[in-house]
Enzyme design. Structure first.
Site, PDB file in Angstrom:
ATOM      1  N   ASN A  13       1.215  -0.119 -16.132  1.00  0.00           N
ATOM      2  CA  ASN A  13       0.223  -0.896 -15.375  1.00  0.00           C
ATOM      3  C   ASN A  13      -1.011  -0.053 -15.074  1.00  0.00           C
ATOM      4  O   ASN A  13      -2.142  -0.542 -15.167  1.00  0.00           O
ATOM      5  CB  ASN A  13       0.832  -1.443 -14.082  1.00  0.00           C
ATOM      6  N   ARG A  64      10.413   8.920   6.528  1.00  0.00           N
ATOM      7  CA  ARG A  64       9.488   8.126   5.713  1.00  0.00           C
ATOM      8  C   ARG A  64       8.066   8.174   6.275  1.00  0.00           C
ATOM      9  O   ARG A  64       7.087   8.209   5.535  1.00  0.00           O
ATOM     10  CB  ARG A  64       9.945   6.660   5.660  1.00  0.00           C
ATOM     11  N   MET A  89       7.962   3.529  -6.343  1.00  0.00           N
ATOM     12  CA  MET A  89       9.329   3.149  -5.983  1.00  0.00           C
ATOM     13  C   MET A  89       9.769   3.635  -4.600  1.00  0.00           C
ATOM     14  O   MET A  89      10.956   3.857  -4.374  1.00  0.00           O
ATOM     15  CB  MET A  89      10.299   3.670  -7.052  1.00  0.00           C
ATOM     16  N   ILE A  91       9.631   2.737  -0.372  1.00  0.00           N
ATOM     17  CA  ILE A  91       9.302   1.701   0.613  1.00  0.00           C
ATOM     18  C   ILE A  91       8.346   2.311   1.632  1.00  0.00           C
ATOM     19  O   ILE A  91       8.629   3.367   2.210  1.00  0.00           O
ATOM     20  CB  ILE A  91      10.581   1.175   1.292  1.00  0.00           C
ATOM     21  N   ASN A 106       0.473  -4.963  -4.548  1.00  0.00           N
ATOM     22  CA  ASN A 106       1.673  -4.572  -5.297  1.00  0.00           C
ATOM     23  C   ASN A 106       1.894  -5.599  -6.408  1.00  0.00           C
ATOM     24  O   ASN A 106       1.424  -6.732  -6.328  1.00  0.00           O
ATOM     25  CB  ASN A 106       2.894  -4.566  -4.366  1.00  0.00           C
ATOM     26  N   HIS A 108       5.162  -7.300  -8.481  1.00  0.00           N
ATOM     27  CA  HIS A 108       6.615  -7.409  -8.451  1.00  0.00           C
ATOM     28  C   HIS A 108       7.059  -8.212  -9.674  1.00  0.00           C
ATOM     29  O   HIS A 108       6.480  -9.265  -9.959  1.00  0.00           O
ATOM     30  CB  HIS A 108       7.065  -8.100  -7.159  1.00  0.00           C
ATOM     31  N   GLU A 142       6.700  -6.936   5.295  1.00  0.00           N
ATOM     32  CA  GLU A 142       7.886  -7.579   4.724  1.00  0.00           C
ATOM     33  C   GLU A 142       8.001  -7.194   3.247  1.00  0.00           C
ATOM     34  O   GLU A 142       7.086  -7.474   2.463  1.00  0.00           O
ATOM     35  CB  GLU A 142       7.732  -9.096   4.859  1.00  0.00           C
ATOM     36  N   LEU A 143       9.109  -6.587   2.850  1.00  0.00           N
ATOM     37  CA  LEU A 143       9.270  -6.083   1.484  1.00  0.00           C
ATOM     38  C   LEU A 143       9.137  -7.208   0.450  1.00  0.00           C
ATOM     39  O   LEU A 143       9.865  -8.201   0.521  1.00  0.00           O
ATOM     40  CB  LEU A 143      10.635  -5.399   1.341  1.00  0.00           C
TER      41      LEU A 143
HETATM   42  C1  GRF Z   1       6.740  -2.960 -13.338  1.00  0.00           C
HETATM   43  O1  GRF Z   1       7.697  -3.805 -13.894  1.00  0.00           O
HETATM   44  C2  GRF Z   1       6.352  -3.451 -11.973  1.00  0.00           C
HETATM   45  O2  GRF Z   1       6.397  -4.839 -11.843  1.00  0.00           O
HETATM   46  C3  GRF Z   1       7.382  -2.825 -11.101  1.00  0.00           C
HETATM   47  O3  GRF Z   1       7.616  -1.557 -11.657  1.00  0.00           O
HETATM   48  C4  GRF Z   1       7.291  -1.571 -13.037  1.00  0.00           C
HETATM   49  C5  GRF Z   1       6.288  -0.507 -13.282  1.00  0.00           C
HETATM   50  O4  GRF Z   1       6.056  -0.276 -14.631  1.00  0.00           O
HETATM   51  N1  GRF Z   1       6.928  -2.809  -9.732  1.00  0.00           N
HETATM   52  P1  GRF Z   1       4.928   0.765 -15.067  1.00  0.00           P
HETATM   53  O5  GRF Z   1       5.240   2.104 -14.422  1.00  0.00           O
HETATM   54  O6  GRF Z   1       3.605   0.233 -14.626  1.00  0.00           O
HETATM   55  O7  GRF Z   1       5.053   0.838 -16.559  1.00  0.00           O
END
Ligand code: GRF
Length: 215
Positions: A13, A64, A89, A91, A106, A108, A142-143
């Site tokens: 991404n 955290r 990854m 929280i 974010n 998801h 909220e997660l």
């Molecule tokens: C993606 O699937 C995103 O939706 C999730 O973690 C993954 C990240 O992939 N939150 P990348 O590191 O961007 O390849």
């Protein structure tokens, strides 16, 4: 507009942001890529693109909140307008979220509000769903529960497996995530007490539905 991208891994991404910024599709400068893991491949992608990088290792912090404060310290000198969580990854606590409220996005890998949390693709396959997808949303405390901005779906094929489905969804992620950031850069997108607002309209559950053929 200046943005920071927070990652933990591959950073595909992030790559979509780098590519869209390079070709002018995204009117933003990626000022910093911040990772909680020194071995995240995305750091290499950033370095290759000449973008500043930083690592804040969560394992160095007992609480955290202390990790979040260290990330805020790393971000502060860059004065970014928008923070992008892209496969980050950890929280986040209110310490971080409140600082960037309304400026924190974010992505998801599910059609929220379905399947918050982990293993989204396996859960969609196991449930016999016909569609999977991804959702960009504002981050609140909220997660995976903040107001959705934009969503794209892909079909779940007969005999699909998680890897094939994840790859299909990722293609759409790479389209909708920089798109949401571009709306923000253009002043078309904001968060208020009613939810995510695009062009003055409150977005519905799931956000804007981007249904277009995969190019
Ligand atoms: C993606 O699937 C995103 O939706 C999730 O973690 C993954 C990240 O992939 N939150 P990348 O590191 O961007 O390849």
């Amino acid at each position: 507009m200046k943005i920071a991208v927070l990652i933990s891994g591959s950073g595909s991404n992030l790559q979509a942001f780098i590519d869209d910024a390079a070709c002018g599709k995204l009117s933003a400068e990626i000022a910093l890529v911040l990772s909680n893991r020194a071995d995240a491949f995305g750091l290499q992608r950033a370095a290759d693109a000449g973008i500043a990088t930083a690592v804040v290792d969560h394992k160095a912090y007992e609480k955290r909140e202390d990790f979040d404060r260290a990330m805020l310290d790393a971000l502060a000198p860059y004065s970014v307008d928008l923070v992008i969580l892209a496969g980050f990854m950890r929280i986040l606590t209110p310490v971080f979220i409140s600082t960037y409220s309304g400026r924190l996005l974010n992505i998801h890998p599910s059609l929220l509000p379905k399947y918050t949390g982990l293993h989204t693709h396996q859960r969609a396959i196991d449930a016999g769903d016909k569609w999977a997808g991804a959702t960009v949303h504002f981050v609140t405390e909220e997660l995976d529960g903040g107001p959705p901005i934009v969503q794209a779906r892909v079909p779940i094929l007969r005999d699909d497996n998680v890897d094939a489905l994840a790859a299909r969804v990722l293609q759409r992620e790479h389209r909708i995530y920089p798109l949401a950031a571009q709306w923000f850069a253009q002043g078309r997108l904001r968060l208020d007490a009613r939810g995510a607002i695009l062009d003055g309209e409150v977005l519905g559950p799931g956000g804007f539905q981007l249904d277009e053929p995969i190019s």
